[in-house]
Scaffold this active site. Structure first.
Site, mmCIF file in Angstrom:
data_model
loop_
_atom_site.group_PDB
_atom_site.id
_atom_site.type_symbol
_atom_site.label_atom_id
_atom_site.label_comp_id
_atom_site.label_asym_id
_atom_site.label_seq_id
_atom_site.Cartn_x
_atom_site.Cartn_y
_atom_site.Cartn_z
ATOM 1 N N TRP A 1 0.832 -1.197 0.000
ATOM 2 C CA TRP A 1 0.000 0.000 0.000
ATOM 3 C C TRP A 1 0.869 1.250 0.000
ATOM 4 O O TRP A 1 1.749 1.410 0.846
ATOM 5 C CB TRP A 1 -0.881 -0.047 1.240
ATOM 6 C CG TRP A 1 -1.483 1.222 1.734
ATOM 7 C CD1 TRP A 1 -0.922 2.130 2.587
ATOM 8 C CD2 TRP A 1 -2.798 1.716 1.454
ATOM 9 N NE1 TRP A 1 -1.803 3.153 2.855
ATOM 10 C CE2 TRP A 1 -2.964 2.926 2.172
ATOM 11 C CE3 TRP A 1 -3.856 1.254 0.673
ATOM 12 C CZ2 TRP A 1 -4.132 3.669 2.129
ATOM 13 C CZ3 TRP A 1 -5.022 2.000 0.632
ATOM 14 C CH2 TRP A 1 -5.161 3.187 1.346
ATOM 15 N N ASP B 1 0.563 8.844 1.393
ATOM 16 C CA ASP B 1 1.096 10.191 1.211
ATOM 17 C C ASP B 1 2.566 10.211 0.796
ATOM 18 O O ASP B 1 3.414 9.617 1.474
ATOM 19 C CB ASP B 1 0.999 10.988 2.514
ATOM 20 C CG ASP B 1 -0.416 11.157 3.003
ATOM 21 O OD1 ASP B 1 -1.343 10.717 2.323
ATOM 22 O OD2 ASP B 1 -0.584 11.734 4.096
ATOM 23 N N TRP C 1 3.534 8.534 10.543
ATOM 24 C CA TRP C 1 2.699 9.178 9.546
ATOM 25 C C TRP C 1 3.464 10.311 8.865
ATOM 26 O O TRP C 1 4.683 10.387 8.936
ATOM 27 C CB TRP C 1 1.411 9.685 10.204
ATOM 28 C CG TRP C 1 0.534 8.553 10.673
ATOM 29 C CD1 TRP C 1 0.287 7.381 10.036
ATOM 30 C CD2 TRP C 1 -0.184 8.491 11.914
ATOM 31 N NE1 TRP C 1 -0.568 6.592 10.780
ATOM 32 C CE2 TRP C 1 -0.878 7.253 11.937
ATOM 33 C CE3 TRP C 1 -0.345 9.367 12.988
ATOM 34 C CZ2 TRP C 1 -1.689 6.870 13.004
ATOM 35 C CZ3 TRP C 1 -1.155 8.985 14.047
ATOM 36 C CH2 TRP C 1 -1.817 7.748 14.044
ATOM 37 N N ASP D 1 1.296 16.090 10.496
ATOM 38 C CA ASP D 1 1.885 16.413 9.193
ATOM 39 C C ASP D 1 2.768 17.654 9.245
ATOM 40 O O ASP D 1 2.558 18.609 8.490
ATOM 41 C CB ASP D 1 0.799 16.598 8.131
ATOM 42 C CG ASP D 1 -0.217 15.463 8.102
ATOM 43 O OD1 ASP D 1 0.153 14.347 8.473
ATOM 44 O OD2 ASP D 1 -1.370 15.711 7.714
ATOM 45 N N GLU E 1 -4.737 18.991 6.412
ATOM 46 C CA GLU E 1 -3.800 17.873 6.403
ATOM 47 C C GLU E 1 -2.655 18.184 5.456
ATOM 48 O O GLU E 1 -2.811 18.921 4.475
ATOM 49 C CB GLU E 1 -4.497 16.589 5.964
ATOM 50 C CG GLU E 1 -5.476 16.065 6.992
ATOM 51 C CD GLU E 1 -5.771 14.596 6.790
ATOM 52 O OE1 GLU E 1 -5.211 13.785 7.533
ATOM 53 O OE2 GLU E 1 -6.550 14.274 5.885
#
Length: 521
Positions: A50, A53, A107, A185, A235
């Protein structure tokens, strides 16, 4: 992220075992064009698993290093994988750079080259800030620092967050916890005028700004709030400065946002304005949009090496959180899910109305991968006409002009019997991409099928550059003020092109098709 589908809540759980299989190995990009393969030809895709971002590339040791969120399961736990590129088209994969941290996913964030050794890890160290959940129960999000002294291939982590989520640490009620969770982020930018680092972080109702001298100790500045919260939370925020075509300098604040509820895109919104070292002041609180399709999210930008003040590059994740967690045809055909958009080039132009806009064009290096060019005669169409050409990875460039026709356009990915296709056209005050006729059983994207952008309703001509790959369509309109990017689930045999009109004739001219070969591995 909307509460129904959130990578921040879903990407958690299992260990690092599967991801570790790729550690320290170099995995070259392969076209995988065996019979039945649906792997993209000229878009970046993961070797397996997968892709989510992209992280803003950094330049080190003669190459751009692009990191991206990766897992071995769709929307599963993971970290940052690593790829390098010299031209923004061909990528070499190097496996995991920031692995899953003891069941805590890593992330989005950003990396910088610390040339002046402000952080103390050595001149030229690559320093990254990335979001991780700190609390295993409440899972509030904070910003952690990683550094690399081997050119960005391996990283070491500081144990404690360098930017804490004060709201998350003090929240006690369910409502407080829900509101405080969104803190993610971090995007770092060097402010040369003030000789300090600036970091912008996305929050549910605003963008938070911090400054630092050393990338470790951060001071909170003033937030950027926007009155229309129907635009969604911020985001993957972005902050940079550009020189416009008239020589003036402007700051740009961008963010991926979900404005679906008010009929606006779920892509990259941006504001032009000023940064004064304490706050970002927008020229207009209503944002502009860099893409009007369904699938251009989590975008990042970086300076073009030959003109860093005047031009930037941009790349985005070609997916959408309203359906991103679903399986896609490439899961079965090629063992991966997700691709990045083409890299595009951005420039800032003043408009006659007195404001400034970002214009997009495909990255010039893509022309190096053209394997054949076909120029077809101009033609007038009243109804429909099938072009004598077929393929699955190409650019179609053309002009359309008309007098009275109500609807004009091009169908790509046309099946032999004409029942399957994706339509790109101009109708009234809209330019659109409609992928509904390309839906497949089991992979339907309905109701998110037709994307449209505003265009002058009185216009009687349009210039289109349409980029088709095995599972995507990206359309650049006129000078690049408007772009629409969509993933499309083309099936084997969806390789034709046709032209169409409704309500009158149109002239199709300058019809040029450039077929692309896969980058060499």
């Amino acid at each position: 992220m909307r509460s129904d589908i959130s990578r921040r809540r879903v990407m958690q759980g299992t260990g690092v075992g599967a991801l570790a299989l790729f550690m320290n190995s170099v995995i070259p990009v392969t076209a995988a064009h065996a019979q039945g393969s649906l792997r993209a030809v000229y878009h970046m895709t993961p070797p397996s698993g997968w892709l989510c971002d992209p992280q803003r590339p950094v330049y080190a040791n003669g190459a751009y290093h692009l990191y991206y969120l990766h897992s071995q399961q769709n929307n599963g736990p993971g970290g940052w994988d690593h790829a390098t590129t010299a031209d923004g088209v061909a990528f070499t994969h190097h496996g995991v750079a920031l692995p899953l941290q003891t069941n805590f996913p890593v992330w989005s964030g950003s990396a910088v080259v610390d040339s002046a050794n402000t952080a103390g890890f050595g001149a030229g160290a690559i320093v990254a800030l990335a979001t991780q959940p700190t609390d295993n129960v409440r899972r509030y999000q904070e910003q952690y620092l990683y550094w690399s002294t081997d050119g960005g291939y391996t990283f070491t982590a500081l144990p404690d967050p360098v930017i804490v989520n004060t709201d998350g640490r003090t929240a006690t009620t369910p409502a407080e916890i829900e509101n405080a969770e969104w803190c993610r982020d971090p995007k770092i930018h060097w402010d040369a005028a003030r000789s300090e680092w600036v970091c912008v972080i996305g929050r549910a109702r605003y963008a938070a700004f911090y400054t630092s001298q050393n990338l470790r100790d951060w001071q909170l500045k003033r937030n950027f709030d926007y009155p229309n919260h129907a635009l969604g939370g911020i985001e993957c925020p972005d902050l940079f400065q550009m020189t416009a075509n008239d020589g003036t300098r402007h700051w740009v604040l961008g963010a991926s946002m979900d404005a679906y509820s008010v009929g606006l895109p779920m892509t990259y919104a941006y504001w032009t304005g000023t940064w004064d070292g304490d706050q970002f002041l927008a020229d207009n609180l209503d944002p502009q949009w860099l893409d009007w399709g369904w699938d251009w999210y989590g975008a990042v930008t970086w300076p073009a090496p030959d003109a860093p003040d005047e031009r930037r590059y941009a790349v985005a994740w070609m997916n959408n959180w309203k359906y991103a967690a679903r399986d896609v045809p490439t899961d079965a055909s090629d063992g991966y899910n997700g691709q990045n958009s083409m890299v595009r080039e951005l420039r800032l132009e003043g408009r006659p109305e007195g404001w400034y806009s970002l214009l997009s064009t495909p990255i010039g290096a893509l022309s190096n991968y053209v394997s054949s060019t076909t120029v077809l005669p101009d033609r007038t169409v009243n109804g429909s006409a099938v072009l004598p050409w077929s393929g699955s990875a190409y650019e179609l460039e053309l002009d359309i002009s008309w007098d009275v026709a109500a609807n004009v356009g091009v169908s790509v990915g046309r099946s032999a019997n004409g029942t399957r296709h994706t339509n790109i056209g101009k109708y009234g005050g809209e330019v659109y991409v409609d992928r509904a006729p390309s839906d497949q059983s089991g992979f339907s994207l309905a109701p998110y099928t037709r994307a449209a952008a505003p265009i002058d309703a009185a216009a009687r001509s349009v210039h289109l550059r349409i980029f088709v790959d095995k599972q995507s369509v990206e359309v650049f309109v006129n000078a690049g003020h408007t772009v629409l990017s969509q993933q499309v689930h083309f099936a084997d045999g969806d390789t034709g092109i046709s032209l169409y009109t409704d309500g009158g004739a149109a002239n199709f001219s300058g019809i040029t098709i450039r077929e692309f070969a896969a980058p060499a591995s």
